[in-house]
Enzyme design. Structure first.
Site, PDB file in Angstrom:
ATOM      1  N   LEU A  71     -14.604  -9.601   8.919  1.00 18.30           N
ATOM      2  CA  LEU A  71     -15.824  -9.226   9.292  1.00 18.30           C
ATOM      3  C   LEU A  71     -16.506 -10.272  10.248  1.00 18.30           C
ATOM      4  CD1 LEU A  71     -18.117  -6.864   9.266  1.00 18.30           C
ATOM      5  CD2 LEU A  71     -19.326  -8.090   7.379  1.00 18.30           C
ATOM      6  N   TYR A  72     -16.501 -11.516  10.090  1.00 21.87           N
ATOM      7  CA  TYR A  72     -17.049 -12.364  10.738  1.00 21.87           C
ATOM      8  C   TYR A  72     -16.433 -12.194  12.396  1.00 21.87           C
ATOM      9  CZ  TYR A  72     -17.222 -16.964  13.414  1.00 21.87           C
ATOM     10  OH  TYR A  72     -17.710 -17.795  14.429  1.00 21.87           O
ATOM     11  N   ALA A  73     -15.167 -11.878  12.643  1.00 22.61           N
ATOM     12  CA  ALA A  73     -14.499 -11.678  13.746  1.00 22.61           C
ATOM     13  C   ALA A  73     -14.961 -10.613  14.500  1.00 22.61           C
ATOM     14  CB  ALA A  73     -13.134 -11.836  13.836  1.00 22.61           C
TER      15      ALA A  73
END
Length: 339
Positions: A156-158
């Site tokens: 999710l960060y990416a």
């Protein structure tokens, strides 16, 4: 010039603000000082910035606030006129995103749209913002190029950082807002984050605890010294994209929009990094080996030719020198905080 640096109490934000202050610019730093890692470290960075400003010709000021708070952002821009915005505030950390997705939506998506709106209405000359090499996902073609597809993030960060790039492009296209996204590769150096491998490994080696090397320590990272990263950020801030080009690749547009890789372009294995830490500390690590973790990328390797061509960027600090600088700071900082 007057710069807004968001995430100014963070690792890269601190170094960026410090360089600008030392060069005589006026800097307003913003940070929410959250407790993702020690606020004490963040306060220590702010104290360093105060000290730098005491002997510099530029002005330095700091506001604690959350960019996900729309009213805060609107007031920030109504009370100030900036020549550049360098947006480095974000919820970082790949593994943390597995269990706290809402924090990434608020910090990386909601906050970014508030900043885009503020820059749009302020007629901002240039917005530079942090993206990440993680947008390349499981890409196995190396080195990673800005022309590679980035449609399959592994965490999710990416995904939030790729969303930032897409959001920035829409504002560049619709409103003519010049934007530059910087895909950071693995950054290390003094004043680094305690949740990242350099700090975790150094602390464990120094205190005789074992370290765990995921993927058996054989994956590689494009370790980039923070001073080189700051050089690339400030060079990028002056390389304002212009409208009128052709839609010829994922990183280019007819809008005033651009995306650059910013790394060292000389990847090293995790074992190489540990060896450099052992040499700098004069101690041998007790190594434990484990499989690759969910969401981790096996290898990263930056093609920085576009950034070099546009700005003259050329990383100067090799791994051994950079690790020694980090350890010199690490030992001194921990001696002060333990006393």
């Amino acid at each position: 010039m007057k710069f807004l640096v968001t995430g100014a109490a963070g690792f890269i934000g601190f170094h960026t603000a410090q360089r600008l202050i030392n060069e005589g610019h006026d800097v307003l730093g913003v940070d929410n000082l959250n407790a993702y890692y020690s606020p004490r470290l963040k306060q220590a960075r702010l104290a360093e910035l105060d000290a730098a400003a005491a002997t510099a010709s530029g002005n330095w000021s700091f506001l604690r606030g959350d960019l996900a708070d729309k009213a805060f952002v609107e007031t920030l821009f109504s009370d100030n006129r900036f020549d550049r915005v360098i947006h480095l505030a974000a919820q970082a950390g790949v593994r943390h995103s597995l269990d706290h997705p809402d924090e990434y939506v608020q910090s990386n998506i909601v906050a970014f749209v508030h900043l885009l709106e503020a820059c749009r209405h302020a007629g901002m000359p240039h917005l530079v913002y942090a993206s990440t090499s993680s947008v390349y996902g499981a890409n196995t073609k190396v080195p990673f190029s800005e022309t590679d597809a980035v449609d399959h993030p592994l965490q999710l960060y990416a995904a939030t950082k790729r969303a930032n790039e897409l959001m920035a492009h829409s504002y560049s296209h619709l409103f003519g807002l010049p934007t530059t996204g910087l895909r950071f590769f693995t950054v290390y150096g003094p004043w680094g984050r305690p949740d990242m491998a350099p700090w975790l490994f150094a602390d464990a080696i120094q205190n005789g605890r074992p370290i765990t090397l995921f993927n058996n320590g054989i994956h590689s990272r494009d370790f980039t010294y923070v001073g080189d990263i700051v050089d690339g950020i400030l060079r990028s801030a002056e390389a304002i994209p212009e409208a009128g080009g052709a839609y010829s690749a994922p990183d280019r547009s007819s809008a005033p929009f651009q995306v650059f890789n910013i790394g060292n372009s000389r990847p090293a294995t995790l074992m190489d990094f540990v060896t450099a830490l052992e040499s700098a500390l004069g101690k041998t690590a007790d190594k434990k080996f484990a499989p690759l973790q969910p969401g981790d990328v096996v290898d990263t390797f930056a093609d920085v030719s576009r950034l070099s061509d546009a700005t003259g960027y050329a990383p100067k600090v090799d791994l051994e020198e950079g690790v020694q600088r980090f350890i010199d700071w690490f030992v001194e900082y921990n001696a002060l905080t333990d006393s």
